[in-house]
Write a protein that holds these residues in place. Structure first.
Motif, PDB file in Angstrom:
ATOM      1  N   TYR A 184       0.786  -1.306   0.103  1.00  0.00           N
ATOM      2  CA  TYR A 184       0.098  -0.011   0.061  1.00  0.00           C
ATOM      3  C   TYR A 184       0.669   1.196  -0.035  1.00  0.00           C
ATOM      4  CZ  TYR A 184      -2.749  -3.691   2.221  1.00  0.00           C
ATOM      5  OH  TYR A 184      -3.422  -4.847   2.626  1.00  0.00           O
ATOM      6  N   SER A 185       0.296   2.500  -0.249  1.00  0.00           N
ATOM      7  CA  SER A 185       0.726   3.627  -0.091  1.00  0.00           C
ATOM      8  C   SER A 185      -0.113   4.550   0.418  1.00  0.00           C
ATOM      9  CB  SER A 185       1.071   4.579  -1.534  1.00  0.00           C
ATOM     10  OG  SER A 185       2.165   3.784  -2.338  1.00  0.00           O
ATOM     11  N   VAL A 186       0.354   4.855   1.843  1.00  0.00           N
ATOM     12  CA  VAL A 186      -0.508   5.611   2.693  1.00  0.00           C
ATOM     13  C   VAL A 186       0.054   7.053   3.035  1.00  0.00           C
ATOM     14  CG1 VAL A 186      -1.373   5.655   5.196  1.00  0.00           C
ATOM     15  CG2 VAL A 186      -1.075   3.555   4.147  1.00  0.00           C
ATOM     16  N   PRO A 187      -0.988   7.821   2.709  1.00  0.00           N
ATOM     17  CA  PRO A 187      -0.810   9.470   2.906  1.00  0.00           C
ATOM     18  C   PRO A 187      -0.121   9.773   4.438  1.00  0.00           C
ATOM     19  CG  PRO A 187      -2.821   9.305   2.025  1.00  0.00           C
ATOM     20  CD  PRO A 187      -2.151   7.840   2.314  1.00  0.00           C
ATOM     21  N   ASP A 188       1.283  10.479   4.521  1.00  0.00           N
ATOM     22  CA  ASP A 188       1.598  10.913   5.576  1.00  0.00           C
ATOM     23  C   ASP A 188       2.272   9.712   6.451  1.00  0.00           C
ATOM     24  OD1 ASP A 188       0.837  13.278   5.380  1.00  0.00           O
ATOM     25  OD2 ASP A 188      -0.971  13.084   6.324  1.00  0.00           O
ATOM     26  N   VAL A 189       2.414   8.308   5.656  1.00  0.00           N
ATOM     27  CA  VAL A 189       2.899   7.086   6.219  1.00  0.00           C
ATOM     28  C   VAL A 189       4.287   6.506   5.265  1.00  0.00           C
ATOM     29  CG1 VAL A 189       2.923   5.009   7.248  1.00  0.00           C
ATOM     30  CG2 VAL A 189       1.293   6.678   7.717  1.00  0.00           C
ATOM     31  N   GLY A 190       3.708   6.648   4.105  1.00  0.00           N
ATOM     32  CA  GLY A 190       4.690   6.167   2.956  1.00  0.00           C
ATOM     33  C   GLY A 190       4.234   4.888   2.557  1.00  0.00           C
ATOM     34  N   THR A 191       5.138   4.046   2.368  1.00  0.00           N
ATOM     35  CA  THR A 191       5.163   2.407   1.874  1.00  0.00           C
ATOM     36  C   THR A 191       4.708   1.793   3.031  1.00  0.00           C
ATOM     37  OG1 THR A 191       6.475   2.954  -0.055  1.00  0.00           O
ATOM     38  CG2 THR A 191       5.768   0.568   0.302  1.00  0.00           C
ATOM     39  N   VAL A 192       3.633   0.912   2.693  1.00  0.00           N
ATOM     40  CA  VAL A 192       3.202   0.062   3.707  1.00  0.00           C
ATOM     41  C   VAL A 192       3.046  -1.530   3.307  1.00  0.00           C
ATOM     42  CG1 VAL A 192       1.364  -0.631   5.424  1.00  0.00           C
ATOM     43  CG2 VAL A 192       2.160   1.870   5.201  1.00  0.00           C
ATOM     44  N   VAL A 193       3.500  -2.665   3.861  1.00  0.00           N
ATOM     45  CA  VAL A 193       3.330  -3.904   3.340  1.00  0.00           C
ATOM     46  C   VAL A 193       2.679  -4.751   4.486  1.00  0.00           C
ATOM     47  CG1 VAL A 193       5.506  -3.906   1.996  1.00  0.00           C
ATOM     48  CG2 VAL A 193       5.849  -4.730   4.285  1.00  0.00           C
ATOM     49  N   GLY A 194       1.936  -5.528   3.873  1.00  0.00           N
ATOM     50  CA  GLY A 194       1.058  -6.413   4.728  1.00  0.00           C
ATOM     51  C   GLY A 194       1.327  -7.948   4.466  1.00  0.00           C
ATOM     52  N   GLY A 195       1.419  -8.710   5.621  1.00  0.00           N
ATOM     53  CA  GLY A 195       1.644 -10.231   5.357  1.00  0.00           C
ATOM     54  C   GLY A 195       1.823 -10.833   6.628  1.00  0.00           C
ATOM     55  N   THR A 196       2.510 -12.095   6.850  1.00  0.00           N
ATOM     56  CA  THR A 196       2.743 -12.794   7.836  1.00  0.00           C
ATOM     57  C   THR A 196       3.951 -13.119   8.367  1.00  0.00           C
ATOM     58  OG1 THR A 196       0.607 -13.999   7.462  1.00  0.00           O
ATOM     59  CG2 THR A 196       1.742 -14.948   8.819  1.00  0.00           C
ATOM     60  N   LEU A 197       4.197 -13.299   9.611  1.00  0.00           N
ATOM     61  CA  LEU A 197       5.845 -13.378   9.982  1.00  0.00           C
ATOM     62  C   LEU A 197       5.590 -14.785  10.156  1.00  0.00           C
ATOM     63  CD1 LEU A 197       8.502 -11.872  10.936  1.00  0.00           C
ATOM     64  CD2 LEU A 197       7.669 -12.243  13.103  1.00  0.00           C
ATOM     65  N   TYR A 198       6.503 -15.388   9.114  1.00  0.00           N
ATOM     66  CA  TYR A 198       6.672 -17.031   9.199  1.00  0.00           C
ATOM     67  C   TYR A 198       7.742 -17.540  10.335  1.00  0.00           C
ATOM     68  CZ  TYR A 198       7.698 -21.652   7.593  1.00  0.00           C
ATOM     69  OH  TYR A 198       8.158 -23.027   7.498  1.00  0.00           O
ATOM     70  N   SER A 199       8.560 -16.802  10.516  1.00  0.00           N
ATOM     71  CA  SER A 199       9.721 -17.230  11.773  1.00  0.00           C
ATOM     72  C   SER A 199      10.220 -15.953  12.398  1.00  0.00           C
ATOM     73  CB  SER A 199      10.598 -18.167  11.159  1.00  0.00           C
ATOM     74  OG  SER A 199      11.429 -17.564  10.323  1.00  0.00           O
ATOM     75  N   GLY A 200      10.784 -16.065  13.404  1.00  0.00           N
ATOM     76  CA  GLY A 200      11.427 -15.003  14.280  1.00  0.00           C
ATOM     77  C   GLY A 200      10.683 -13.968  14.970  1.00  0.00           C
ATOM     78  N   VAL A 201      11.349 -13.070  15.278  1.00  0.00           N
ATOM     79  CA  VAL A 201      10.578 -11.814  15.897  1.00  0.00           C
ATOM     80  C   VAL A 201      11.131 -10.536  15.109  1.00  0.00           C
ATOM     81  CG1 VAL A 201      10.477 -10.441  18.140  1.00  0.00           C
ATOM     82  CG2 VAL A 201      10.483 -12.908  18.285  1.00  0.00           C
ATOM     83  N   CYS A 202      10.088  -9.549  14.955  1.00  0.00           N
ATOM     84  CA  CYS A 202      10.355  -8.479  14.155  1.00  0.00           C
ATOM     85  C   CYS A 202       9.977  -7.216  15.236  1.00  0.00           C
ATOM     86  CB  CYS A 202       9.472  -8.284  12.965  1.00  0.00           C
ATOM     87  SG  CYS A 202       9.690  -6.839  12.140  1.00  0.00           S
ATOM     88  N   ARG A 203      10.666  -6.196  15.318  1.00  0.00           N
ATOM     89  CA  ARG A 203      10.521  -4.980  16.145  1.00  0.00           C
ATOM     90  C   ARG A 203      10.796  -3.845  15.382  1.00  0.00           C
ATOM     91  NH1 ARG A 203      13.737  -8.980  18.990  1.00  0.00           N
ATOM     92  NH2 ARG A 203      12.906  -9.247  20.896  1.00  0.00           N
ATOM     93  N   GLU A 204      10.106  -2.845  16.049  1.00  0.00           N
ATOM     94  CA  GLU A 204      10.158  -1.600  15.187  1.00  0.00           C
ATOM     95  C   GLU A 204      11.413  -1.049  15.041  1.00  0.00           C
ATOM     96  OE1 GLU A 204       7.846   1.103  17.969  1.00  0.00           O
ATOM     97  OE2 GLU A 204       6.089   0.699  16.706  1.00  0.00           O
ATOM     98  N   GLY A 205      11.986  -0.458  14.094  1.00  0.00           N
ATOM     99  CA  GLY A 205      13.210   0.003  13.924  1.00  0.00           C
ATOM    100  C   GLY A 205      14.393  -1.179  13.560  1.00  0.00           C
ATOM    101  N   GLU A 206      13.870  -2.159  13.272  1.00  0.00           N
ATOM    102  CA  GLU A 206      14.700  -3.385  12.976  1.00  0.00           C
ATOM    103  C   GLU A 206      15.157  -3.253  11.454  1.00  0.00           C
ATOM    104  OE1 GLU A 206      15.006  -8.394  13.017  1.00  0.00           O
ATOM    105  OE2 GLU A 206      13.536  -7.152  14.230  1.00  0.00           O
ATOM    106  N   ARG A 207      16.438  -3.616  11.170  1.00  0.00           N
ATOM    107  CA  ARG A 207      16.641  -3.315   9.864  1.00  0.00           C
ATOM    108  C   ARG A 207      16.997  -4.876   9.116  1.00  0.00           C
ATOM    109  NH1 ARG A 207      18.940   1.203   8.457  1.00  0.00           N
ATOM    110  NH2 ARG A 207      19.360   2.754  10.169  1.00  0.00           N
TER     111      ARG A 207
END
Length: 610
Positions: free
Chosen positions: A418-441
């Protein structure tokens, strides 16, 4: 033993020793013989009752692992015993990822002993204290009388649900894919469940679910949409009838059901398959219209769910439009299909709350059980039974499996962009494995050249509410800021930079050809679905065979025609082209090595047998 006095073996004028009926015969008069016969029959009946006594009912023996605990009674435990019981409850809650079921009045070996009313009240009071100590709530699911040791006092067993949101989660989340033929009432049913208002008979309840204008005009779903239904810690429904926003529903719920509304029309089949393979649903709900029965894509959707090994339950809708006989005929038709050799399912018709509780527990314990509900979205008939079932439905994976997935490196499947105003590019999906945090590269790819690009995760949202940490198995949207949307596409993955992702253009799969009008041979082109990957591929080779016919098996080599994809060995595969359909799993593929964006070479991985 035969009672001679009543069998006619002795004549009326003689006693047992052959003597006549003189003065001595008065001792063996007809009245005394009748009295003795009655006493003999009573003794024999008592003996027969002892011999034919029904054995006491049993549950399966208690398992050390899992979220089900048997307790004979919990009456006035000592402080030391109470602390031990509370620790045991924590363990069961951890095993059930926030849910545990206590069977009160049952021994560890599964014998249903039951408790008197006084002991049952005391045991439930103790269980409530235990739950309060660990920060949980209890819900009495049902009570049943049992017949144990011919006790005249009424004895009961109780089944209690204990629920607590895990410390590392906001709520327990289950995903349910909604399947069924076009016009079977899928979107209307979801609208009634999530909005809390019955339908008017003309599809008013489904309007809030549609994403496009043409869906509103035709009344047919053509895209994938998501709707949420919450349950609080006491098992009460939380939906939009009492909450204005999805964020309020998430805050008030300890358990969340995310419905994935899929298309029913045959021309949107690729969208339906993508929803089943990409979003990794825990369960599938097949909706069948009572007035049309099994029609259109119903069999096809049932086959897809079974091929992907997604547990399925069935809802027969629109019962308000039909007579009772028509509904029963549709149910019998479903039972015949489910019992066929290709399905080998055991249908279970749910007609009361006790059936709903039993169905929810057996559904996840046995892969062959298929609950069937008959309900109406207009009159609301039996709608509460479906809610009871969804409230009790436990997660498929236990805490140990979840922990193992979280220990792996991060892998997020990109399903929507998606492209969301004032936010930018946004992706949706499912985390298959691991842990994802804000700010992660992370790195995202593969691109058309087979490269992976660096990016940074901005913010995370689950069910439209903010979330700081995403764990394996959870679906969410990730904000990527100013990352160029044109570089992204569905089917990509976002992985940890430490991972060495396997990219391939060619792969081999062990397949079964489910249907083909003629023969399947080299040069055929099919659309391949592997997880969130959906791309056309060409058949390059059939090992050991020239061609395949319906029902035959082979190892086949495919080549993607556009760009390389990220695949995992052992992943399930579906392919189709028109009426041609097949299933299988990946056993081998070609890896590419990229240096400065240029293809350098390839090698075959060792074949892995499954």
């Amino acid at each position: 033993m035969v009672d001679l006095s009543e069998s006619g073996a002795v004549s009326p004028g003689h006693n047992r020793h052959g003597q006549g009926s003189g003065n001595n015969g008065k001792k063996t008069s007809k009245k005394s013989r009748t009295r003795r016969g009655k006493r003999g029959r009573r003794r024999r009946n008592k003996k027969n009752n002892r011999n034919n006594k029904t054995p006491p009912p049993y549950f399966p023996p208690e398992a050390e692992e899992g979220n089900i605990e048997y307790k004979l009674k919990l009456v006035n435990p000592t402080q030391y015993r109470f602390e031990h019981l509370a620790t045991q409850l924590k363990w069961r809650l951890q095993e059930g990822r926030g849910e545990a079921v206590y069977q009160i009045g049952v021994e560890d070996n599964g014998l249903l002993v039951g408790l008197t009313e006084a002991d049952m009240k005391a045991s439930l009071k103790t269980l409530k204290r235990m739950a309060e100590k660990v920060g949980a709530d209890i819900t009495l699911l049902r009570e049943r009388e049992v017949d144990y040791d011919s006790d005249r006092n009424t004895r009961k067993i109780a089944e209690v649900l204990v629920r607590k949101v895990p410390d590392d989660q906001q709520f327990l989340d289950l995903r349910v894919a909604v399947l069924g033929n076009v016009d079977s009432g899928k979107s209307t049913l979801l609208g009634v469940l999530t909005q809390g208002e019955l339908d008017n008979g003309r599809g008013r309840a489904r309007l809030n679910l549609f994403r496009h204008l043409h869906e509103i005009q035709t009344g047919r779903t053509s895209s994938i949409s998501f709707e949420i239904l919450g349950f609080n810690s006491k098992g009460e429904v939380v939906n939009y009838s009492e909450s204005r926003t999805a964020e309020e529903i998430c805050e008030s719920s300890s358990k969340m059901i995310t419905f994935i509304d899929l298309a029913g029309h045959h021309k949107y089949l690729k969208t339906t398959i993508f929803g089943l393979t990409s979003y990794c649903p825990d369960f599938a709900m097949l909706v069948v219209s009572a007035n049309t029965g099994i029609a259109g894509t119903t069999r096809e959707h049932l086959g897809l769910a079974m091929a992907l090994k997604v547990p399925i339950f069935i809802v027969v809708s629109k019962v308000d439009l039909c007579s009772r006989g028509t509904v029963e005929r549709t149910v019998r038709q479903l039972e015949r299909v489910l019992k066929q050799p290709g399905c080998n399912k055991v249908p279970m018709v749910v007609s009361n709350p006790d059936d709903a509780v039993t169905a929810a527990q057996q559904f996840t314990q046995s892969a062959c059980i298929t609950p069937i509900f008959t309900l109406s979205s207009v009159s609301g008939e039996s709608l509460d039974l479906l809610k009871v079932f969804l409230n009790i439905l436990p997660p498929l994976s236990n805490s140990k499996e979840q922990e193992e997935l979280m220990q792996q490196l991060t892998e997020f499947q990109v399903d929507e962009i998606y492209s969301v105003p004032d936010v930018g590019t946004v992706v949706g999906g499912t985390l298959y494995s691991g842990v994802c945090r804000e700010g992660e590269r992370l790195v995202v790819g593969p691109t058309d050249e087979g490269r992976f690009l660096r990016l940074k995760v901005g913010s995370i949202q689950r069910n439209r509410s903010a979330c700081r940490v995403l764990r394996a198995g959870q679906a969410a949207t990730l904000a990527l800021g100013s990352f160029d949307r044109s570089l992204l596409r569905k089917g990509m993955v976002m992985v940890s930079p430490k991972m060495n992702p396997t990219i391939c253009c060619q792969f081999e799969a062990a397949i079964v050809l489910l249907f083909h009008a003629k023969t399947f041979r080299r040069g055929s082109q099919v659309t391949v679905h592997v997880g969130n990957v959906r791309q056309t591929a060409t058949v390059e080779c059939l090992h050991g065979k020239e061609e395949l016919r319906t029902g035959e098996r082979a190892v086949v080599r495919f080549r993607f025609i556009k760009h390389p994809e990220y695949l995992r060995l052992g992943a399930k595969l579906l392919f189709r082209e028109g009426v041609t359909k097949g299933i299988g799993h990946l056993i081998n593929f070609k890896m590419f090595y990229i240096t400065a964006g240029v293809f350098c070479g390839a090698r075959w991985l060792l074949r892995v047998s499954f």
